[in-house]
Design a protein around this motif. Structure first.
Motif, short mmCIF file in Angstrom:
data_model
loop_
_atom_site.label_atom_id
_atom_site.label_comp_id
_atom_site.label_asym_id
_atom_site.label_seq_id
_atom_site.Cartn_x
_atom_site.Cartn_y
_atom_site.Cartn_z
N GLU A 250 -5.45 1.24 -9.35
CA GLU A 250 -4.45 2.16 -9.90
C GLU A 250 -3.17 2.09 -9.07
O GLU A 250 -3.21 2.15 -7.85
N GLN B 233 0.84 -1.21 0.00
CA GLN B 233 0.00 0.00 0.00
C GLN B 233 0.87 1.26 0.00
O GLN B 233 0.60 2.20 -0.74
N GLU B 234 1.94 1.28 0.81
CA GLU B 234 2.79 2.47 0.87
C GLU B 234 3.53 2.73 -0.44
O GLU B 234 3.64 3.86 -0.88
N GLU B 235 4.06 1.68 -1.05
CA GLU B 235 4.93 1.86 -2.22
C GLU B 235 4.19 1.85 -3.54
O GLU B 235 4.70 2.37 -4.53
N ARG C 60 -0.01 3.78 -7.69
CA ARG C 60 0.47 5.13 -7.37
C ARG C 60 1.76 5.00 -6.57
O ARG C 60 1.80 4.25 -5.59
N GLY D 36 0.38 2.05 -3.57
CA GLY D 36 -0.99 2.53 -3.40
C GLY D 36 -2.04 1.46 -3.62
O GLY D 36 -3.20 1.77 -3.83
N LEU D 37 -1.63 0.19 -3.59
CA LEU D 37 -2.55 -0.91 -3.89
C LEU D 37 -3.14 -1.52 -2.64
O LEU D 37 -2.43 -1.83 -1.69
N LYS D 38 -4.46 -1.71 -2.68
CA LYS D 38 -5.16 -2.41 -1.59
C LYS D 38 -5.74 -3.72 -2.10
O LYS D 38 -6.12 -4.56 -1.31
N GLY E 61 4.09 5.77 -3.84
CA GLY E 61 3.90 6.41 -2.55
C GLY E 61 5.19 6.70 -1.81
O GLY E 61 5.21 7.45 -0.86
N GLU E 62 6.26 6.11 -2.24
CA GLU E 62 7.54 6.31 -1.57
C GLU E 62 8.44 7.15 -2.47
O GLU E 62 8.48 6.93 -3.67
#
Length: 162
Positions: free
Chosen positions: A117, A73-75, A119, A77-79, A121-122
């Protein structure tokens, strides 16, 4: 400002699970429906530049599974990613740390991309690309002590588990 950045880096290192000079971490090798691997272009220290899967440290109090989902999720943006399983062996690496080297013991998770999508994040990643297994194997930068076929091992696991 520089002093604040140093304090933030120290706080971050204190969260990471480092025991007896070993950093415990996770690696997420994510495959899509076309059997391609999600790889990220990293801009970091000179010893860690190039293409890599999602990876990161386990924080104290986290399970391996919680850590890998947090890092995804952090790197990226995927859940919407499913953990297929984890490779039976750990991946060993190292990085410079405190006038020496820090051993890194990473659990490798094989995952399936279910959509969403991507994204970045890091700040260390410049971009991403879905690569076939051969390209990912050729481009991965990670130090691979005895694990030169990490991407192929994950792909075989993925095919057998799917």
């Amino acid at each position: 400002m520089e002093k604040l950045e140093k304090i933030n880096k120290i706080d971050l290192m204190e969260k990471k699970k480092i025991v007896d000079g070993i950093l415990y971490a996770v690696i997420a090798i994510i495959f899509n429906q076309e059997n391609k691997v999600l790889m990220f272009l990293r801009k970091g220290e000179k010893w860690e530049q190039g293409w890599e899967p999602i990876k990161g440290a386990i924080h104290f109090g986290e399970s391996e599974e919680e850590a890998v989902l947090r890092e995804i999720q952090e790197e990226a943006g995927l859940k919407n990613v499913r953990i297929i399983g984890k490779l039976p062996d750990f991946y060993w690496g190292e990085k410079p740390w405190k006038n020496g080297k820090l051993e890194i013991k990473s659990r490798v998770f094989v995952c399936k991309y279910l959509g969403g999508e991507i994204r970045l994040g890091e700040p260390e990643h410049l971009g991403y690309k879905w690569m076939d297994v051969k390209e990912a194997k050729e481009k991965i930068w990670l130090t691979q002590k005895g694990r030169k076929n990490l991407i192929e091992e994950a792909f075989k696991f993925y095919l057998n588990a799917s």
